[in-house]
Design an enzyme around this catalytic site. Structure first.
Site, PDB file in Angstrom:
ATOM      1  N   ARG A 237      10.875  22.423 -47.593  1.00 30.21           N
ATOM      2  CA  ARG A 237      12.207  22.032 -48.045  1.00 30.21           C
ATOM      3  C   ARG A 237      12.739  23.142 -48.939  1.00 30.21           C
ATOM      4  O   ARG A 237      11.994  23.712 -49.746  1.00 30.21           O
ATOM      5  CB  ARG A 237      12.161  20.720 -48.843  1.00 30.21           C
ATOM      6  N   GLU A 266      21.627  23.174 -47.764  1.00 35.53           N
ATOM      7  CA  GLU A 266      21.936  23.289 -46.329  1.00 35.53           C
ATOM      8  C   GLU A 266      23.252  22.589 -46.012  1.00 35.53           C
ATOM      9  O   GLU A 266      23.515  21.527 -46.566  1.00 35.53           O
ATOM     10  CB  GLU A 266      20.796  22.669 -45.510  1.00 35.53           C
ATOM     11  N   HIS A 284      17.064  25.332 -39.956  1.00 34.36           N
ATOM     12  CA  HIS A 284      16.247  24.109 -40.064  1.00 34.36           C
ATOM     13  C   HIS A 284      15.860  23.593 -38.666  1.00 34.36           C
ATOM     14  O   HIS A 284      16.277  22.505 -38.256  1.00 34.36           O
ATOM     15  CB  HIS A 284      16.987  23.036 -40.865  1.00 34.36           C
TER      16      HIS A 284
HETATM   17  N1  LIG Z   1      11.408  22.753 -41.286  1.00 37.94           N
HETATM   18  C1  LIG Z   1      11.339  21.589 -40.670  1.00 37.94           C
HETATM   19  O1  LIG Z   1      12.073  21.307 -39.747  1.00 37.94           O
HETATM   20  C2  LIG Z   1      10.316  20.586 -41.094  1.00 37.94           C
HETATM   21  C3  LIG Z   1       9.752  19.774 -40.110  1.00 37.94           C
HETATM   22  C4  LIG Z   1       8.793  18.856 -40.491  1.00 37.94           C
HETATM   23  C5  LIG Z   1       8.406  18.746 -41.815  1.00 37.94           C
HETATM   24  N2  LIG Z   1       9.004  19.534 -42.743  1.00 37.94           N
HETATM   25  C6  LIG Z   1       8.580  19.410 -44.155  1.00 37.94           C
HETATM   26  O2  LIG Z   1       7.186  19.653 -44.240  1.00 37.94           O
HETATM   27  C7  LIG Z   1       6.617  18.740 -45.174  1.00 37.94           C
HETATM   28  C8  LIG Z   1       5.132  18.594 -44.926  1.00 37.94           C
HETATM   29  O3  LIG Z   1       4.900  17.815 -43.779  1.00 37.94           O
HETATM   30  P1  LIG Z   1       3.402  17.313 -43.457  1.00 37.94           P
HETATM   31  O4  LIG Z   1       3.483  16.474 -42.242  1.00 37.94           O
HETATM   32  O5  LIG Z   1       2.463  18.459 -43.478  1.00 37.94           O
HETATM   33  O6  LIG Z   1       3.163  16.380 -44.739  1.00 37.94           O
HETATM   34  P2  LIG Z   1       1.783  16.079 -45.481  1.00 37.94           P
HETATM   35  O7  LIG Z   1       2.053  14.909 -46.360  1.00 37.94           O
HETATM   36  O8  LIG Z   1       0.674  15.996 -44.500  1.00 37.94           O
HETATM   37  O9  LIG Z   1       1.545  17.380 -46.370  1.00 37.94           O
HETATM   38  C9  LIG Z   1       2.205  17.634 -47.564  1.00 37.94           C
HETATM   39  C10 LIG Z   1       1.251  18.391 -48.467  1.00 37.94           C
HETATM   40  O10 LIG Z   1       1.937  18.742 -49.670  1.00 37.94           O
HETATM   41  C11 LIG Z   1       0.999  18.585 -50.722  1.00 37.94           C
HETATM   42  N3  LIG Z   1       1.694  18.489 -52.016  1.00 37.94           N
HETATM   43  C12 LIG Z   1       2.430  17.461 -52.472  1.00 37.94           C
HETATM   44  N4  LIG Z   1       2.869  17.759 -53.701  1.00 37.94           N
HETATM   45  C13 LIG Z   1       2.405  18.988 -54.012  1.00 37.94           C
HETATM   46  C14 LIG Z   1       2.503  19.836 -55.138  1.00 37.94           C
HETATM   47  N5  LIG Z   1       3.190  19.455 -56.214  1.00 37.94           N
HETATM   48  N6  LIG Z   1       1.888  21.054 -55.104  1.00 37.94           N
HETATM   49  C15 LIG Z   1       1.225  21.441 -54.023  1.00 37.94           C
HETATM   50  N7  LIG Z   1       1.082  20.679 -52.915  1.00 37.94           N
HETATM   51  C16 LIG Z   1       1.650  19.467 -52.930  1.00 37.94           C
HETATM   52  C17 LIG Z   1       0.225  17.328 -50.365  1.00 37.94           C
HETATM   53  O11 LIG Z   1      -1.000  17.272 -51.054  1.00 37.94           O
HETATM   54  C18 LIG Z   1       0.030  17.551 -48.883  1.00 37.94           C
HETATM   55  O12 LIG Z   1      -1.134  18.309 -48.655  1.00 37.94           O
HETATM   56  C19 LIG Z   1       7.467  17.475 -44.985  1.00 37.94           C
HETATM   57  O13 LIG Z   1       7.442  16.670 -46.142  1.00 37.94           O
HETATM   58  C20 LIG Z   1       8.844  18.016 -44.694  1.00 37.94           C
HETATM   59  O14 LIG Z   1       9.597  18.104 -45.873  1.00 37.94           O
HETATM   60  C21 LIG Z   1       9.931  20.447 -42.409  1.00 37.94           C
HETATM   61  O1  LIG Z   2      11.159  16.307 -42.088  1.00 38.15           O
HETATM   62  C1  LIG Z   2      11.319  16.579 -40.904  1.00 38.15           C
HETATM   63  O2  LIG Z   2      10.747  15.962 -39.989  1.00 38.15           O
HETATM   64  C2  LIG Z   2      12.188  17.723 -40.515  1.00 38.15           C
HETATM   65  O3  LIG Z   2      12.760  18.338 -41.603  1.00 38.15           O
HETATM   66  C3  LIG Z   2      13.157  17.367 -39.435  1.00 38.15           C
HETATM   67  O4  LIG Z   2      14.075  16.450 -39.870  1.00 38.15           O
HETATM   68  P1  LIG Z   2      15.608  16.837 -40.137  1.00 38.15           P
HETATM   69  O5  LIG Z   2      15.941  17.895 -39.154  1.00 38.15           O
HETATM   70  O6  LIG Z   2      16.343  15.547 -39.930  1.00 38.15           O
HETATM   71  O7  LIG Z   2      15.637  17.296 -41.565  1.00 38.15           O
END
Ligand SMILES: NC(=O)c1ccc[n+]([C@@H]2O[C@H](COP(=O)([O-])OP(=O)(O)OC[C@H]3O[C@@H](n4cnc5c(N)ncnc54)[C@H](O)[C@@H]3O)[C@@H](O)[C@H]2O)c1
Ligand SMILES: O=C(O)[C@H](O)COP(=O)(O)O
Length: 317
Positions: A237, A266, A284
């Site tokens: 994020r 964004e 994104h």
């Molecule tokens: N760019 C995109 O389109 C996209 C797509 C999917 C997910 N994401 C983002 O990726 C994130 C992670 O997804 P995931 O499925 O791996 O989630 P997840 O819950 O498996 O992993 C998140 C990790 O962050 C760690 N964490 C939380 N707080 C923290 C801190 N203060 N310091 C260090 N680490 C910390 C947690 O311990 C965990 O290991 C989502 O929350 C989302 O915001 C972005």
């Molecule tokens: O958290 C997610 O799964 C990704 O960021 C995709 O979702 P969004 O494109 O709606 O932010």
């Protein structure tokens, strides 16, 4: 004839080709984003609604949750839930579901695309060829940076962070990570401090959750520690990085490069970044493949069906 359950939909399901149609086929969505006076619409039309349908980008704020007296579940498309007021939901015993796992590989692939793109100047090279500079400009296209065998630091070794780490071993990289706690189920090296991870790493890849708990975790001292040869990649994020500090570090040469799929405001992207060849910028699209977006839709509908069948969601937050 059975009536289709009414659900309050916060924003359009535009990211999956079939999701909006599928929602309309099985449910009656009340389309909140189309309403001028949203509070009045909720008060007039949605007092009996048990389920909110939303996405990671539209989320669901506390005022909407608290304006729905019969609300029992919020089903979201996307894994990130920093845009949903989960605390307000749980305070009212409202279930929240997301779409984990199915997008992990594609987001990890994209993180790697950004690492390679920045290091090997892929987007810059593409611009160079398209604008006709190849063969015209005196001197060679600037050299890139070797990726294989380097040091990969992961911030947040969750599902996506671990998939990025796994790919790193295929590139003969040494992998370490920082999370709030060390994991006892992995052999990757743990750095208790974010700055020490950044000082060690050639690549710092951000894969934490978003929201207040991680806001500006990556600040000027962390970027300084990563240094002039260091490359930062963010697929988590935009809020996790102090964007102004990152722009300053890149402009002044204190940071080597950046690959960014997410931004603090964004779809606004700082103009300064658009002028830099040391950065690759994406809108994104971490999960944006046909296969993954369909799988995310599938999981959203499985959660909805499960809730309406027996009051439970499959992937609770
Ligand atoms: N760019 C995109 O389109 C996209 C797509 C999917 C997910 N994401 C983002 O990726 C994130 C992670 O997804 P995931 O499925 O791996 O989630 P997840 O819950 O498996 O992993 C998140 C990790 O962050 C760690 N964490 C939380 N707080 C923290 C801190 N203060 N310091 C260090 N680490 C910390 C947690 O311990 C965990 O290991 C989502 O929350 C989302 O915001 C972005
Ligand atoms: O958290 C997610 O799964 C990704 O960021 C995709 O979702 P969004 O494109 O709606 O932010």
């Amino acid at each position: 004839m059975t009536t289709k359950p009414r659900v309050l939909q916060i924003g359009p399901l535009a990211g999956s080709p079939s999701a909006q149609e599928r929602l309309q086929a099985s449910y009656t969505p009340l389309e909140l984003w189309k309403q001028e006076d949203k509070a009045a619409f909720i008060a007039r039309e949605a007092q009996d609604v048990r389920v909110v349908v939303t996405t990671a980008s539209f989320g669901c704020p506390a005022d909407v949750i608290n304006a729905l007296p019969k609300l029992e579940a919020i089903c979201s498309w996307g894994v990130g839930y920093d845009s949903i007021d989960v605390e307000a939901a749980h305070a009212r015993k409202v279930l929240v579901s997301n779409t984990p796992d199915v997008l992990t590989d594609c987001v990890a692939d994209l993180a790697w695309g950004l690492m390679l793109g920045v290091s090997r100047r892929i987007a810059q090279g593409d611009r160079y060829v398209r604008e006709g500079s190849w063969g015209q400009v005196h001197g060679a296209f600037p050299l890139g940076v070797r990726v294989s065998g380097k040091k990969l630091g992961i911030v947040g070794l969750g599902r996506i962070g671990e998939a990025i780490a796994r790919r790193g071993t295929g590139f003969d990289m040494d992998v370490r990570y920082h999370s709030r706690r060390q994991r006892n189920d992995t052999d990757y090296g743990y750095e208790a401090s974010l700055e020490s991870l950044a000082a060690w790493a050639d690549y710092l890849v951000i894969a934490t959750v978003g929201g207040p708990s991680t806001r500006h975790l990556i600040n000027a001292p962390v970027l300084d520690a990563l240094g002039p040869q260091g490359i930062i990649v963010n697929i988590a994020r935009g809020s996790v990085i102090d964007e102004a500090a990152m722009v300053e570090a890149l402009s002044s040469g204190k940071l080597g490069g950046a690959g960014l799929d997410v931004f603090e405001h964004e779809p606004k992207v700082p103009d300064a970044l658009k002028k830099m060849d040391s950065v690759v910028l994406l809108p994104h699209v971490g999960s944006a493949t046909l296969e993954t977006r369909e799988a995310m839709a599938g999981m959203l509908f499985d959660n909805l069906a499960s809730f309406f069948a027996d009051g439970k969601v499959i992937t609770p937050v």
